[in-house]
Design a protein around this motif. Structure first.
Motif, PDB file in Angstrom:
ATOM      1  N   SER A   1      12.490  -4.250  10.362  1.00 20.74           N
ATOM      2  CA  SER A   1      13.189  -5.367   9.720  1.00 20.74           C
ATOM      3  C   SER A   1      13.529  -6.481  10.704  1.00 20.74           C
ATOM      4  O   SER A   1      14.493  -7.220  10.505  1.00 20.74           O
ATOM      5  CB  SER A   1      14.485  -4.868   9.060  1.00 20.74           C
ATOM      6  N   HIS A   2      12.738  -6.622  11.750  1.00 20.41           N
ATOM      7  CA  HIS A   2      13.045  -7.622  12.773  1.00 20.41           C
ATOM      8  C   HIS A   2      13.092  -9.037  12.192  1.00 20.41           C
ATOM      9  O   HIS A   2      13.946  -9.850  12.568  1.00 20.41           O
ATOM     10  CB  HIS A   2      12.006  -7.569  13.897  1.00 20.41           C
ATOM     11  N   LYS A   3      12.183  -9.341  11.285  1.00 15.43           N
ATOM     12  CA  LYS A   3      12.140 -10.694  10.738  1.00 15.43           C
ATOM     13  C   LYS A   3      13.386 -10.982   9.905  1.00 15.43           C
ATOM     14  O   LYS A   3      13.946 -12.089   9.962  1.00 15.43           O
ATOM     15  CB  LYS A   3      10.882 -10.893   9.903  1.00 15.43           C
ATOM     16  N   ALA A   4      13.829  -9.997   9.125  1.00 16.25           N
ATOM     17  CA  ALA A   4      15.046 -10.183   8.331  1.00 16.25           C
ATOM     18  C   ALA A   4      16.252 -10.401   9.234  1.00 16.25           C
ATOM     19  O   ALA A   4      17.132 -11.213   8.937  1.00 16.25           O
ATOM     20  CB  ALA A   4      15.278  -8.975   7.427  1.00 16.25           C
ATOM     21  N   ARG A   5      16.266  -9.697  10.352  1.00 18.76           N
ATOM     22  CA  ARG A   5      17.370  -9.882  11.304  1.00 18.76           C
ATOM     23  C   ARG A   5      17.319 -11.284  11.920  1.00 18.76           C
ATOM     24  O   ARG A   5      18.345 -11.954  12.039  1.00 18.76           O
ATOM     25  CB  ARG A   5      17.310  -8.824  12.392  1.00 18.76           C
ATOM     26  N   ASN A   6      16.136 -11.728  12.288  1.00 21.94           N
ATOM     27  CA  ASN A   6      15.998 -13.043  12.919  1.00 21.94           C
ATOM     28  C   ASN A   6      16.284 -14.189  11.956  1.00 21.94           C
ATOM     29  O   ASN A   6      16.905 -15.193  12.328  1.00 21.94           O
ATOM     30  CB  ASN A   6      14.590 -13.209  13.491  1.00 21.94           C
ATOM     31  N   ASP A   7      15.828 -14.042  10.705  1.00 20.34           N
ATOM     32  CA  ASP A   7      15.896 -15.170   9.771  1.00 20.34           C
ATOM     33  C   ASP A   7      17.216 -15.266   9.006  1.00 20.34           C
ATOM     34  O   ASP A   7      17.679 -16.361   8.701  1.00 20.34           O
ATOM     35  CB  ASP A   7      14.741 -15.102   8.773  1.00 20.34           C
TER      36      ASP A   7
ATOM     37  N   GLY B   1       0.819  -1.194   0.000  1.00 15.94           N
ATOM     38  CA  GLY B   1       0.000   0.000   0.000  1.00 15.94           C
ATOM     39  C   GLY B   1       0.853   1.244   0.000  1.00 15.94           C
ATOM     40  O   GLY B   1       2.006   1.208  -0.421  1.00 15.94           O
ATOM     41  N   PRO B   2       0.268   2.352   0.464  1.00 16.47           N
ATOM     42  CA  PRO B   2      -1.009   2.506   1.167  1.00 16.47           C
ATOM     43  C   PRO B   2      -2.216   2.164   0.285  1.00 16.47           C
ATOM     44  O   PRO B   2      -2.175   2.326  -0.922  1.00 16.47           O
ATOM     45  CB  PRO B   2      -1.033   3.994   1.534  1.00 16.47           C
ATOM     46  N   ASN B   3      -3.283   1.700   0.958  1.00 17.07           N
ATOM     47  CA  ASN B   3      -4.501   1.379   0.227  1.00 17.07           C
ATOM     48  C   ASN B   3      -5.277   2.655  -0.103  1.00 17.07           C
ATOM     49  O   ASN B   3      -4.874   3.763   0.273  1.00 17.07           O
ATOM     50  CB  ASN B   3      -5.367   0.376   1.007  1.00 17.07           C
ATOM     51  N   ILE B   4      -6.372   2.488  -0.810  1.00 17.07           N
ATOM     52  CA  ILE B   4      -7.111   3.630  -1.341  1.00 17.07           C
ATOM     53  C   ILE B   4      -7.683   4.515  -0.244  1.00 17.07           C
ATOM     54  O   ILE B   4      -7.948   5.702  -0.452  1.00 17.07           O
ATOM     55  CB  ILE B   4      -8.239   3.153  -2.284  1.00 17.07           C
ATOM     56  N   ARG B   5      -7.892   3.961   0.967  1.00 15.58           N
ATOM     57  CA  ARG B   5      -8.408   4.752   2.089  1.00 15.58           C
ATOM     58  C   ARG B   5      -7.312   5.480   2.844  1.00 15.58           C
ATOM     59  O   ARG B   5      -7.587   6.273   3.729  1.00 15.58           O
ATOM     60  CB  ARG B   5      -9.174   3.840   3.056  1.00 15.58           C
ATOM     61  N   GLY B   6      -6.063   5.182   2.525  1.00 16.32           N
ATOM     62  CA  GLY B   6      -4.956   5.818   3.222  1.00 16.32           C
ATOM     63  C   GLY B   6      -4.804   5.325   4.651  1.00 16.32           C
ATOM     64  O   GLY B   6      -4.368   6.080   5.531  1.00 16.32           O
ATOM     65  N   ASP B   7      -5.152   4.056   4.896  1.00 15.50           N
ATOM     66  CA  ASP B   7      -4.981   3.496   6.243  1.00 15.50           C
ATOM     67  C   ASP B   7      -3.496   3.470   6.592  1.00 15.50           C
ATOM     68  O   ASP B   7      -2.681   2.965   5.814  1.00 15.50           O
ATOM     69  CB  ASP B   7      -5.540   2.074   6.311  1.00 15.50           C
ATOM     70  N   PRO B   8      -3.119   3.992   7.756  1.00 13.58           N
ATOM     71  CA  PRO B   8      -1.694   4.054   8.120  1.00 13.58           C
ATOM     72  C   PRO B   8      -1.173   2.739   8.675  1.00 13.58           C
ATOM     73  O   PRO B   8      -1.944   1.876   9.112  1.00 13.58           O
ATOM     74  CB  PRO B   8      -1.671   5.140   9.201  1.00 13.58           C
ATOM     75  N   ILE B   9       0.140   2.588   8.642  1.00  9.01           N
ATOM     76  CA  ILE B   9       0.839   1.508   9.333  1.00  9.01           C
ATOM     77  C   ILE B   9       1.991   2.142  10.111  1.00  9.01           C
ATOM     78  O   ILE B   9       2.748   2.930   9.550  1.00  9.01           O
ATOM     79  CB  ILE B   9       1.387   0.443   8.370  1.00  9.01           C
ATOM     80  N   CYS B  10       2.112   1.792  11.370  1.00 12.57           N
ATOM     81  CA  CYS B  10       3.196   2.311  12.207  1.00 12.57           C
ATOM     82  C   CYS B  10       4.045   1.132  12.683  1.00 12.57           C
ATOM     83  O   CYS B  10       3.551   0.268  13.408  1.00 12.57           O
ATOM     84  CB  CYS B  10       2.642   3.091  13.391  1.00 12.57           C
ATOM     85  N   ASN B  11       5.291   1.085  12.216  1.00 13.15           N
ATOM     86  CA  ASN B  11       6.218   0.002  12.572  1.00 13.15           C
ATOM     87  C   ASN B  11       5.624  -1.378  12.288  1.00 13.15           C
ATOM     88  O   ASN B  11       5.648  -2.274  13.125  1.00 13.15           O
ATOM     89  CB  ASN B  11       6.627   0.110  14.045  1.00 13.15           C
ATOM     90  N   GLY B  12       5.101  -1.523  11.102  1.00 11.26           N
ATOM     91  CA  GLY B  12       4.520  -2.799  10.707  1.00 11.26           C
ATOM     92  C   GLY B  12       5.581  -3.846  10.440  1.00 11.26           C
ATOM     93  O   GLY B  12       6.773  -3.555  10.329  1.00 11.26           O
ATOM     94  N   ASP B  13       5.137  -5.092  10.325  1.00 16.24           N
ATOM     95  CA  ASP B  13       6.040  -6.180   9.955  1.00 16.24           C
ATOM     96  C   ASP B  13       5.309  -7.143   9.041  1.00 16.24           C
ATOM     97  O   ASP B  13       4.184  -6.876   8.598  1.00 16.24           O
ATOM     98  CB  ASP B  13       6.600  -6.884  11.198  1.00 16.24           C
ATOM     99  N   GLU B  14       5.926  -8.275   8.759  1.00 15.73           N
ATOM    100  CA  GLU B  14       5.371  -9.230   7.811  1.00 15.73           C
ATOM    101  C   GLU B  14       4.055  -9.837   8.275  1.00 15.73           C
ATOM    102  O   GLU B  14       3.305 -10.389   7.455  1.00 15.73           O
ATOM    103  CB  GLU B  14       6.399 -10.336   7.546  1.00 15.73           C
TER     104      GLU B  14
ATOM    105  N   VAL C   1      14.021 -19.191   5.070  1.00 15.03           N
ATOM    106  CA  VAL C   1      13.820 -18.034   4.188  1.00 15.03           C
ATOM    107  C   VAL C   1      13.087 -18.397   2.904  1.00 15.03           C
ATOM    108  O   VAL C   1      12.521 -17.517   2.243  1.00 15.03           O
ATOM    109  CB  VAL C   1      15.169 -17.363   3.848  1.00 15.03           C
ATOM    110  N   GLY C   2      13.073 -19.673   2.533  1.00 13.74           N
ATOM    111  CA  GLY C   2      12.440 -20.074   1.289  1.00 13.74           C
ATOM    112  C   GLY C   2      10.958 -19.758   1.252  1.00 13.74           C
ATOM    113  O   GLY C   2      10.218 -20.082   2.175  1.00 13.74           O
ATOM    114  N   GLY C   3      10.519 -19.096   0.187  1.00 17.86           N
ATOM    115  CA  GLY C   3       9.110 -18.764   0.011  1.00 17.86           C
ATOM    116  C   GLY C   3       8.636 -17.582   0.826  1.00 17.86           C
ATOM    117  O   GLY C   3       7.435 -17.293   0.861  1.00 17.86           O
ATOM    118  N   LYS C   4       9.543 -16.871   1.483  1.00 21.85           N
ATOM    119  CA  LYS C   4       9.178 -15.744   2.360  1.00 21.85           C
ATOM    120  C   LYS C   4       9.517 -14.393   1.712  1.00 21.85           C
ATOM    121  O   LYS C   4      10.391 -14.305   0.858  1.00 21.85           O
ATOM    122  CB  LYS C   4       9.935 -15.848   3.688  1.00 21.85           C
ATOM    123  N   PHE C   5       8.817 -13.356   2.171  1.00 21.72           N
ATOM    124  CA  PHE C   5       9.180 -11.983   1.818  1.00 21.72           C
ATOM    125  C   PHE C   5       9.612 -11.266   3.089  1.00 21.72           C
ATOM    126  O   PHE C   5       9.205 -11.623   4.200  1.00 21.72           O
ATOM    127  CB  PHE C   5       8.016 -11.243   1.149  1.00 21.72           C
ATOM    128  N   TYR C   6      10.444 -10.235   2.918  1.00 21.18           N
ATOM    129  CA  TYR C   6      10.989  -9.509   4.064  1.00 21.18           C
ATOM    130  C   TYR C   6      11.013  -8.010   3.786  1.00 21.18           C
ATOM    131  O   TYR C   6      11.442  -7.581   2.708  1.00 21.18           O
ATOM    132  CB  TYR C   6      12.420  -9.982   4.367  1.00 21.18           C
TER     133      TYR C   6
END
Length: 377
Positions: free
Chosen positions: A337-343, A135-148, A255-260
């Protein structure tokens, strides 16, 4: 140095903004690479010469000039490759590029590359996606420190985001596909935030606009619309680290099949304020507020979008602003990027202070050239 034994890396888009840095870091940081291949529509001789000087005889450099949709060139480029890193795509947020061009390059071209890699026993495939597939999606919904795992109603509202998402998903779904040699391919995708740094054409565009506007950067985003840009060197480093993880038995299953999502410690601020942060030392100022209320800007953009749909068949030019672009510029949208750090042990290679210094040094080196160029137009 990272220990890798005799690998052959293919960087699709290796002459591009991000691709160049990935190539440089592979050469500098990874040990025992036997060959690095650059695949791009344009091969710059000065770039090739600088790489040759960097590697000497330690690593073989091979250039493939071609289009993602050229099956014959792809077959040659993929032969004997260990890891393919796909950074190439057509980027268009304004509707300048045709639907056919976007789909055949970003989706069909990526699919052809993936199929070719599987046919040629390429073990690892990394796709450079983008935060815009969320996104952002059409409504402009916010994300604050989002993750996967953040729950968000994603809507791909432009051809760019739609084609990038389609390519990302077909590549992730291919993870574990059997190779002719009996092994399985490992695929992953990285979703960096807005990438900044030396040689960014988007930053050059914003600099040009500020110069043309009497050394005043236009304010197109509210101060509250925080985002977290990421330095190009750190995005490139994430690719290198992910490639390493794909070679390790215990990590490639993770990590296979994942996005980060890929971020760094660049301060959270609006796009407009970020531009000012990096360009104010050049004498460029910025207004403290939007020129008109945001709702009115959306209304005007809506009218322009509707008019453009009516006259689009008859003209080649496109509006400089649209509703989607306004939404991107004015929606709080930050990630971690916590997941990228962990994985796969991703830690930014460059601090904000170093990234800022490198970027501002580059901007200082080009501003006079940009002023002279714009004065001649």
């Amino acid at each position: 140095m990272i220990s890798v034994s005799g690998d052959v890396y293919l960087i699709i888009g290796g002459n591009g903004f991000l691709g160049k840095v990935i190539v440089k870091l592979l050469i500098e940081k990874v040990h025992d690479i036997s060959e690095v291949r650059l695949f791009d529509k344009v091969i710059q001789e000065d770039h090739v010469e600088s790489l040759q000087a960097l590697v000497g005889s330690r690593v073989k450099l091979t250039m493939f000039k071609g289009d993602l949709r050229d099956k014959e060139v792809l077959q040659k480029a993929c032969q004997g490759v260990t890891c393919a890193i796909h950074t190439a795509s057509v980027i268009d947020l304004w509707g300048k590029v045709s639907k056919e061009e976007m789909e055949t390059t970003n989706v069909e071209g990526s699919h052809l590359l993936l199929e070719t890699c599987i046919q040629q026993n390429v073990k690892c495939f990394i796709y450079t996606s983008t935060v815009e597939v969320v996104g952002p999606n059409i409504r402009g919904d916010p994300i604050c420190n989002g993750d996967e795992d953040t729950d968000y109603i994603s809507e791909q509202t432009t051809l760019y985001s739609k084609t990038k998402y389609a390519a990302e998903q077909l590549i992730l779904r291919a993870n574990g596909s059997p190779l002719p040699n009996g092994e399985q391919i490992v695929t992953s995708a990285l979703r960096p935030m807005y990438i900044y740094g030396e040689n960014s054409r988007f930053m050059l565009h914003d600099l040009d606009v500020g110069i043309i506007n009497g050394n005043v950067l236009p304010r197109t985003s509210r101060k509250e619309a925080l985002v977290n840009p990421v330095y190009v060197g750190n995005v490139a480093w994430a690719h290198v680290l992910l490639a390493r993880a794909m070679k390790e038995e215990d990590k490639k299953r993770i990590v296979g099949g994942k996005f980060y999502y890929i971020t760094d410690d660049t301060p959270h601020m609006s796009y407009s304020d970020f531009n000012h942060e990096l360009m104010h030392f050049l004498g460029l100022s910025i207004p403290s507020k939007l020129p008109i209320p945001l709702l009115l800007m959306y209304f005007i953009a809506y009218i322009i979008d509707m008019l453009w749909l009516l006259i689009r068949p008859f003209i080649k030019s496109v509006p400089k602003q649209n509703r989607h672009f306004l939404m991107i510029l004015n929606t709080k949208f930050t990630f971690t990027s916590h997941k990228a750090r962990n994985d796969f042990d991703y830690i930014p290679l460059y601090s904000w202070e170093v990234a800022k210094e490198k970027t501002t040094t580059w901007l200082a080196s080009v501003i006079q050239e940009r002023r002279e160029f714009l004065n001649k137009k």
